[in-house]
Design a protein around this motif. Structure first.
Motif, PDB file in Angstrom:
ATOM      1  N   HIS A 101     -48.124  31.827 -83.227  1.00 42.74           N
ATOM      2  CA  HIS A 101     -48.117  30.916 -82.081  1.00 42.74           C
ATOM      3  C   HIS A 101     -47.716  31.586 -80.785  1.00 42.74           C
ATOM      4  O   HIS A 101     -47.903  31.016 -79.717  1.00 42.74           O
ATOM      5  N   THR A 102     -47.192  32.822 -80.845  1.00 42.88           N
ATOM      6  CA  THR A 102     -46.922  33.537 -79.595  1.00 42.88           C
ATOM      7  C   THR A 102     -48.086  34.435 -79.214  1.00 42.88           C
ATOM      8  O   THR A 102     -48.028  35.104 -78.191  1.00 42.88           O
ATOM      9  N   TYR A 103     -49.126  34.483 -80.017  1.00 47.05           N
ATOM     10  CA  TYR A 103     -50.295  35.329 -79.761  1.00 47.05           C
ATOM     11  C   TYR A 103     -49.898  36.791 -79.577  1.00 47.05           C
ATOM     12  O   TYR A 103     -50.485  37.513 -78.773  1.00 47.05           O
ATOM     13  N   SER A 104     -48.908  37.246 -80.321  1.00 45.25           N
ATOM     14  CA  SER A 104     -48.418  38.609 -80.102  1.00 45.25           C
ATOM     15  C   SER A 104     -49.398  39.657 -80.609  1.00 45.25           C
ATOM     16  O   SER A 104     -49.388  40.774 -80.142  1.00 45.25           O
ATOM     17  N   ARG A 105     -50.260  39.293 -81.574  1.00 46.45           N
ATOM     18  CA  ARG A 105     -51.207  40.302 -82.060  1.00 46.45           C
ATOM     19  C   ARG A 105     -52.651  39.880 -81.818  1.00 46.45           C
ATOM     20  O   ARG A 105     -53.564  40.486 -82.325  1.00 46.45           O
ATOM     21  N   ALA A 106     -52.830  38.813 -81.048  1.00 45.13           N
ATOM     22  CA  ALA A 106     -54.178  38.295 -80.855  1.00 45.13           C
ATOM     23  C   ALA A 106     -54.972  39.218 -79.953  1.00 45.13           C
ATOM     24  O   ALA A 106     -54.466  39.716 -78.954  1.00 45.13           O
ATOM     25  N   SER A 107     -56.238  39.416 -80.290  1.00 42.57           N
ATOM     26  CA  SER A 107     -57.073  40.306 -79.486  1.00 42.57           C
ATOM     27  C   SER A 107     -57.301  39.758 -78.094  1.00 42.57           C
ATOM     28  O   SER A 107     -57.473  40.521 -77.156  1.00 42.57           O
ATOM     29  N   THR A 108     -57.302  38.424 -77.969  1.00 42.68           N
ATOM     30  CA  THR A 108     -57.607  37.821 -76.669  1.00 42.68           C
ATOM     31  C   THR A 108     -56.684  38.315 -75.576  1.00 42.68           C
ATOM     32  O   THR A 108     -57.117  38.775 -74.523  1.00 42.68           O
ATOM     33  N   VAL A 109     -55.379  38.214 -75.824  1.00 43.72           N
ATOM     34  CA  VAL A 109     -54.449  38.476 -74.727  1.00 43.72           C
ATOM     35  C   VAL A 109     -54.172  39.954 -74.556  1.00 43.72           C
ATOM     36  O   VAL A 109     -53.662  40.375 -73.537  1.00 43.72           O
ATOM     37  N   LEU A 110     -54.503  40.782 -75.549  1.00 41.44           N
ATOM     38  CA  LEU A 110     -54.272  42.209 -75.410  1.00 41.44           C
ATOM     39  C   LEU A 110     -55.481  42.906 -74.811  1.00 41.44           C
ATOM     40  O   LEU A 110     -55.475  44.120 -74.637  1.00 41.44           O
ATOM     41  N   SER A 111     -56.518  42.150 -74.497  1.00 43.78           N
ATOM     42  CA  SER A 111     -57.742  42.805 -74.033  1.00 43.78           C
ATOM     43  C   SER A 111     -57.654  43.123 -72.544  1.00 43.78           C
ATOM     44  O   SER A 111     -56.823  42.597 -71.822  1.00 43.78           O
ATOM     45  N   VAL A 112     -58.555  43.996 -72.110  1.00 40.28           N
ATOM     46  CA  VAL A 112     -58.560  44.450 -70.728  1.00 40.28           C
ATOM     47  C   VAL A 112     -59.206  43.405 -69.806  1.00 40.28           C
ATOM     48  O   VAL A 112     -59.077  43.472 -68.602  1.00 40.28           O
ATOM     49  N   GLY A 113     -59.908  42.452 -70.399  1.00 38.74           N
ATOM     50  CA  GLY A 113     -60.349  41.297 -69.624  1.00 38.74           C
ATOM     51  C   GLY A 113     -61.643  41.477 -68.857  1.00 38.74           C
ATOM     52  O   GLY A 113     -61.893  40.758 -67.908  1.00 38.74           O
ATOM     53  N   GLY A 114     -62.499  42.420 -69.244  1.00 37.46           N
ATOM     54  CA  GLY A 114     -63.708  42.632 -68.470  1.00 37.46           C
ATOM     55  C   GLY A 114     -64.845  41.730 -68.924  1.00 37.46           C
ATOM     56  O   GLY A 114     -64.867  41.269 -70.050  1.00 37.46           O
ATOM     57  N   ILE A 115     -65.764  41.485 -68.021  1.00 37.83           N
ATOM     58  CA  ILE A 115     -66.973  40.737 -68.372  1.00 37.83           C
ATOM     59  C   ILE A 115     -68.154  41.408 -67.697  1.00 37.83           C
ATOM     60  O   ILE A 115     -68.094  41.722 -66.505  1.00 37.83           O
ATOM     61  N   ARG A 116     -69.213  41.661 -68.461  1.00 33.61           N
ATOM     62  CA  ARG A 116     -70.371  42.374 -67.906  1.00 33.61           C
ATOM     63  C   ARG A 116     -71.640  41.821 -68.524  1.00 33.61           C
ATOM     64  O   ARG A 116     -71.603  41.183 -69.572  1.00 33.61           O
ATOM     65  N   GLN A 117     -72.762  42.093 -67.875  1.00 35.11           N
ATOM     66  CA  GLN A 117     -74.045  41.737 -68.460  1.00 35.11           C
ATOM     67  C   GLN A 117     -74.816  42.970 -68.902  1.00 35.11           C
ATOM     68  O   GLN A 117     -75.954  42.856 -69.313  1.00 35.11           O
ATOM     69  N   GLN A 118     -74.201  44.131 -68.805  1.00 36.50           N
ATOM     70  CA  GLN A 118     -74.955  45.358 -69.093  1.00 36.50           C
ATOM     71  C   GLN A 118     -74.925  45.646 -70.585  1.00 36.50           C
ATOM     72  O   GLN A 118     -74.167  46.482 -71.075  1.00 36.50           O
ATOM     73  N   PHE A 119     -75.740  44.893 -71.324  1.00 34.35           N
ATOM     74  CA  PHE A 119     -75.911  45.104 -72.754  1.00 34.35           C
ATOM     75  C   PHE A 119     -77.354  45.469 -73.010  1.00 34.35           C
ATOM     76  O   PHE A 119     -78.214  45.321 -72.155  1.00 34.35           O
ATOM     77  N   SER A 120     -77.632  45.871 -74.252  1.00 35.92           N
ATOM     78  CA  SER A 120     -79.022  46.186 -74.567  1.00 35.92           C
ATOM     79  C   SER A 120     -79.697  45.058 -75.319  1.00 35.92           C
ATOM     80  O   SER A 120     -80.915  44.953 -75.328  1.00 35.92           O
ATOM     81  N   VAL A 121     -78.936  44.175 -75.953  1.00 37.92           N
ATOM     82  CA  VAL A 121     -79.531  43.080 -76.719  1.00 37.92           C
ATOM     83  C   VAL A 121     -79.666  41.877 -75.792  1.00 37.92           C
ATOM     84  O   VAL A 121     -78.678  41.470 -75.182  1.00 37.92           O
ATOM     85  N   PRO A 122     -80.848  41.269 -75.666  1.00 36.57           N
ATOM     86  CA  PRO A 122     -81.016  40.160 -74.707  1.00 36.57           C
ATOM     87  C   PRO A 122     -80.075  38.987 -74.963  1.00 36.57           C
ATOM     88  O   PRO A 122     -79.609  38.336 -74.030  1.00 36.57           O
ATOM     89  N   GLU A 123     -79.779  38.719 -76.244  1.00 36.45           N
ATOM     90  CA  GLU A 123     -78.896  37.584 -76.519  1.00 36.45           C
ATOM     91  C   GLU A 123     -77.509  37.826 -75.957  1.00 36.45           C
ATOM     92  O   GLU A 123     -76.867  36.900 -75.444  1.00 36.45           O
ATOM     93  N   ASN A 124     -77.042  39.053 -76.028  1.00 39.56           N
ATOM     94  CA  ASN A 124     -75.732  39.362 -75.450  1.00 39.56           C
ATOM     95  C   ASN A 124     -75.720  39.129 -73.951  1.00 39.56           C
ATOM     96  O   ASN A 124     -74.744  38.642 -73.383  1.00 39.56           O
ATOM     97  N   ILE A 125     -76.813  39.490 -73.287  1.00 40.65           N
ATOM     98  CA  ILE A 125     -76.886  39.296 -71.834  1.00 40.65           C
ATOM     99  C   ILE A 125     -76.851  37.802 -71.505  1.00 40.65           C
ATOM    100  O   ILE A 125     -76.156  37.361 -70.585  1.00 40.65           O
ATOM    101  N   GLN A 126     -77.586  37.012 -72.296  1.00 41.11           N
ATOM    102  CA  GLN A 126     -77.599  35.575 -72.019  1.00 41.11           C
ATOM    103  C   GLN A 126     -76.231  34.951 -72.257  1.00 41.11           C
ATOM    104  O   GLN A 126     -75.783  34.085 -71.498  1.00 41.11           O
ATOM    105  N   LEU A 127     -75.560  35.398 -73.315  1.00 42.12           N
ATOM    106  CA  LEU A 127     -74.224  34.866 -73.597  1.00 42.12           C
ATOM    107  C   LEU A 127     -73.294  35.163 -72.435  1.00 42.12           C
ATOM    108  O   LEU A 127     -72.512  34.314 -71.994  1.00 42.12           O
ATOM    109  N   SER A 128     -73.387  36.386 -71.935  1.00 45.08           N
ATOM    110  CA  SER A 128     -72.494  36.792 -70.860  1.00 45.08           C
ATOM    111  C   SER A 128     -72.812  36.065 -69.561  1.00 45.08           C
ATOM    112  O   SER A 128     -71.909  35.715 -68.803  1.00 45.08           O
ATOM    113  N   LEU A 129     -74.085  35.820 -69.316  1.00 42.39           N
ATOM    114  CA  LEU A 129     -74.452  35.098 -68.086  1.00 42.39           C
ATOM    115  C   LEU A 129     -73.925  33.679 -68.111  1.00 42.39           C
ATOM    116  O   LEU A 129     -73.423  33.174 -67.099  1.00 42.39           O
ATOM    117  N   PHE A 130     -74.025  33.029 -69.270  1.00 42.50           N
ATOM    118  CA  PHE A 130     -73.474  31.673 -69.318  1.00 42.50           C
ATOM    119  C   PHE A 130     -71.964  31.702 -69.166  1.00 42.50           C
ATOM    120  O   PHE A 130     -71.362  30.848 -68.519  1.00 42.50           O
TER     121      PHE A 130
END
Lengths: 486, 230
Positions: A101-130
């Motif tokens: 419950h403190t999210y001490s090992r959760a990947s979400t809060v330890l991440s660098v927090g970036g968001i990009r659309q530069q992927f090679s798979v079209p579905e990934n690009i669409q997910l990121s755009l939304f």
């Protein structure tokens, strides 16, 4: 009078023993049984120790339509979209189970927090755009009455990916796909790169792709808390506990080719409280596996992968824990305010943090150098040997820097093709996956949540078609390889 | 005092040694080379009477205000809406003429609304002062104007922070940038320095570098003696 009744009951000696052996009772002699029964009756009477009505508010409810295993950004996003897309208000009861419950090992809060659309798979690009559209309008999506608006502190600085000679052709084709999907990316030659960012050393760089809009980084903790707050206001229940067991029923079926398959359906989820033996069986209709790096263990509990290898029954969920380091350093002569999120051809990356010439960065290790994911200890030698040299070669100002801080987090690494797994399992029919994003889960979370909710409520994907990401591909061997993974 | 084809030069009164006393101020203000008779009479009167001088300055300010509250097409005057919000009918004849400057100060323009501004490929000057909905996301959309935009004013926008200012480095032709009075910027002095480094050929108006710095205890007595520069 009670004692006479007891003696009468026990007096039917042969009959009771007959019944007892039928039930497989213990071989207690009559005296032992008598004292046991006496003790039980004494506790039932007023003044006794037995209390049939006790407080269970700390336990999850006994019934829930959907149980989401994992309360990180993916799990909360699925909960949000389930409540938002349900046909009638209050139609679906959702329970989110999170053991940390403190999210001490959760990947979400330890991440660098970036968001990009530069992927090679079209579905990934669409997910990121939304997802970026969701983040831009976050205060319309996640507004809660009487609560202050969210500020995710988005830095729209863009991503700069550098490619050497060998990767230049792949980068060009990737940028073409990205532009087709609607991402605003431009290609730059080394000379243009030098003009725009004079602090880069373009030796070894053949091509660079730069995202002009909709890319950057933000505060993942704020998104998590915003989702949590909104989801609680929509009526989703939270439980602080760990899933220890799935109780399921199986039925056999024969495929058209004559093979026998066992279809399983999960009926109950046993949720155990932390530091306690107490558990609650939660009866549920659908289970969503959003446990991040630990999804593989949850899938094993449900029986995914228990079978002869090479068959659909024997195909495991290939999501594993992988440890990644992030380092925070200060470099007084470093690049200025315009610094994008730079990803070097060698895999090392960095970005600016704040206004004080501080930077965050790291590098993904190769398969042979993978650190032991048992704990979240930081290896500082890794920075000295693997992260600093490529960064100092790319940005000469980084030759003098001082590491101030470092931390480690987990990737929910999909060893098959480093892309997410979304959708139901073909055999365990009511378990849905939303995991395996290998480092880009945070930036796709809002869109993935919507896709899983659509799958659960309508049976098929409606807005973004994620059929390439279904579980079947692990059995069929169809890889959806993402080239731009850091 | 009609603004004819000649451009109006704005010279703010400069307090330097050559202006002796308040009367000297009026000599510093005003367009050079104005030798008309009517003008010199007004000048003469303004030198003698404070009232006339105040009236003259008021008229000058009013004219400046009317000049700037319009859209200016290439080679033409500013076009503004009348009191009812309607534009003059000859507006439609300008369809083919490129728009050079847009003043959207105080307008409720937002992220989607910028679509119409980004289509103006020859826009040179954009004023978005005090727009309540212009935020960091809107600034990240301005990069298509990089080739032509020379002047940008963002003064007083409540939602712009230093993170949005970081994406102004695409605008390499920018010559004047106004980032004063941005309440959401956490460190205005430091931000000013970083933006100046980011856009070396641009004149950045905004916060003073010393803003946010605390003077040391031994310097406080010296500070009260000299006037603080504006």
């Amino acid at each position: 009078m009670l004692r006479r009744a007891l003696r009468l009951g026990l007096g039917r000696g042969p009959l009771s023993r007959g019944l007892g052996t039928h039930r497989g009772d213990s071989t207690l002699d009559q005296n032992g049984k008598l004292s046991e029964i006496k003790k039980k009756i004494q506790s039932v009477l007023p003044g006794g120790a037995w209390n049939p009505l006790y407080n269970t508010s700390h336990l999850p409810p006994e019934h829930s339509d959907v149980v989401i295993v994992g309360g990180g950004v993916i799990g909360l996003s699925v909960a949000y979209w389930l409540k938002r897309l349900e046909k009638r208000r209050g139609a679906i009861r959702v329970l989110v189970v999170e053991r940390d419950h403190t999210y001490s090992r959760a990947s979400t809060v330890l991440s660098v927090g970036g968001i990009r659309q530069q992927f090679s798979v079209p579905e990934n690009i669409q997910l990121s755009l939304f997802s970026i559209e969701f983040l831009r309008n976050i205060n319309e999506y996640l507004a809660v009455v009487d609560d202050p608006p969210l500020d995710i502190q988005f830095n729209p600085a863009g991503y700069l990916l550098l490619a050497s000679e060998k990767g230049a052709a792949v980068m060009e084709s990737n940028v073409k796909v990205q532009r087709q999907e609607g991402a605003k990316v431009c290609l730059m030659s080394p000379e243009q790169l030098r003009n725009k960012f004079p602090w880069i050393n373009t030796e070894g760089v053949a091509l660079a792709s730069y995202g002009m809009e909709h890319e950057g980084w933000f505060d993942p903790w704020c998104l998590l808390q915003g989702l949590r707050r909104k989801v609680q206001s929509m009526g989703v229940l939270f439980c602080h506990g760990e899933v220890t067991r799935f109780v399921s029923s199986s039925s056999h079926a024969v495929t058209t080719s004559g093979e026998e398959v066992t279809l399983k359906r999960i009926h109950e989820v046993h949720v155990k409280r932390d530091h306690s033996l107490e558990y609650q069986p939660v009866e549920c209709a659908i289970v969503i596996n959003a446990a991040g790096a630990w999804s593989g263990q949850i899938a094993e509990l449900a029986g995914v992968g228990k079978g002869p290898p090479g068959t659909l029954q024997g195909t495991r969920l290939p999501v594993e824990l992988r440890k990644r380091y992030v380092y925070f350093w200060h470099c007084p002569q470093g690049p200025g305010l315009e610094t994008p999120f730079v990803i070097d051809a060698s895999g090392a990356y960095f970005r600016r943090e704040g206004l004080g010439n501080n930077y965050l960065g790291g590098c993904s290790p190769t398969e042979e150098e993978e650190p032991d994911p048992g704990n979240l200890e930081v290896d500082h030698d890794f920075f000295q040997n693997k992260v600093w040299p490529p960064l100092a070669q790319r940005v000469p100002a980084f030759e003098t820097l001082k590491v101030r801080n470092a931390w480690a987090g987990y990737y929910d690494y999909n060893t098959f093709d480093q892309n997410g797994v979304v959708g139901p399992h073909p055999l365990v029919v009511n378990m849905y996956f939303a995991t395996g994003f290998s480092g880009h889960g945070l930036q796709q979370a809002p869109a993935v949540g919507r896709a899983v909710a659509e799958m659960v409520l309508d049976g098929h994907f409606q807005t973004i078609n994620l059929s390439p990401f279904l579980f079947n591909r692990f059995y069929l061997g169809v890889k959806v390889q993402e080239h731009n993974i850091i | 005092m009609a603004a004819s084809g000649a451009r109006l030069h704005l010279v703010t009164p400069v307090w330097n040694r050559s202006t002796r006393g308040i009367r000297g101020l009026s000599r510093a203000v005003g367009p050079e080379g104005s030798q008309k008779k009517g003008r010199s009479l007004l000048q003469f009167l303004a030198d003698r009477f404070y009232d006339v001088q105040a009236l003259r300055e008021y008229l000058l300010r009013k004219q400046v205000l009317t000049v700037h509250q319009k859209n200016r097409f290439q080679g033409k005057e500013w076009i503004r809406s009348n009191a009812r919000g309607h534009f003059p009918l000859d507006f439609v004849t300008f369809q083919a003429v490129p728009v050079e400057a847009v003043d959207a100060s105080g307008c409720a323009i937002n992220y989607q609304g910028l679509d119409s501004l980004l289509a103006l490929k020859e826009l040179q000057s954009l004023w978005l002062q005090r727009c309540p909905h212009v935020d960091d996301w809107c600034l990240s959309r301005l990069h298509p104007l990089a080739n032509s935009l020379q002047e940008l004013s963002l003064a007083g926008c409540p939602r712009i922070s230093e993170r949005g200012l970081a994406c102004l480095h695409h605008l390499q032709n920018l010559r004047r940038l106004d980032i004063s009075d941005l309440p959401a910027v956490s460190n205005p002095g430091l931000t000013q320095i970083l933006v100046e480094e980011m856009l070396p050929s641009c004149e950045v108006l905004g916060a003073d570098w010393a803003q946010g710095l605390k003077s040391g205890p031994e310097e406080q007595s010296r500070d009260t003696a000299s006037p603080i520069p504006a």
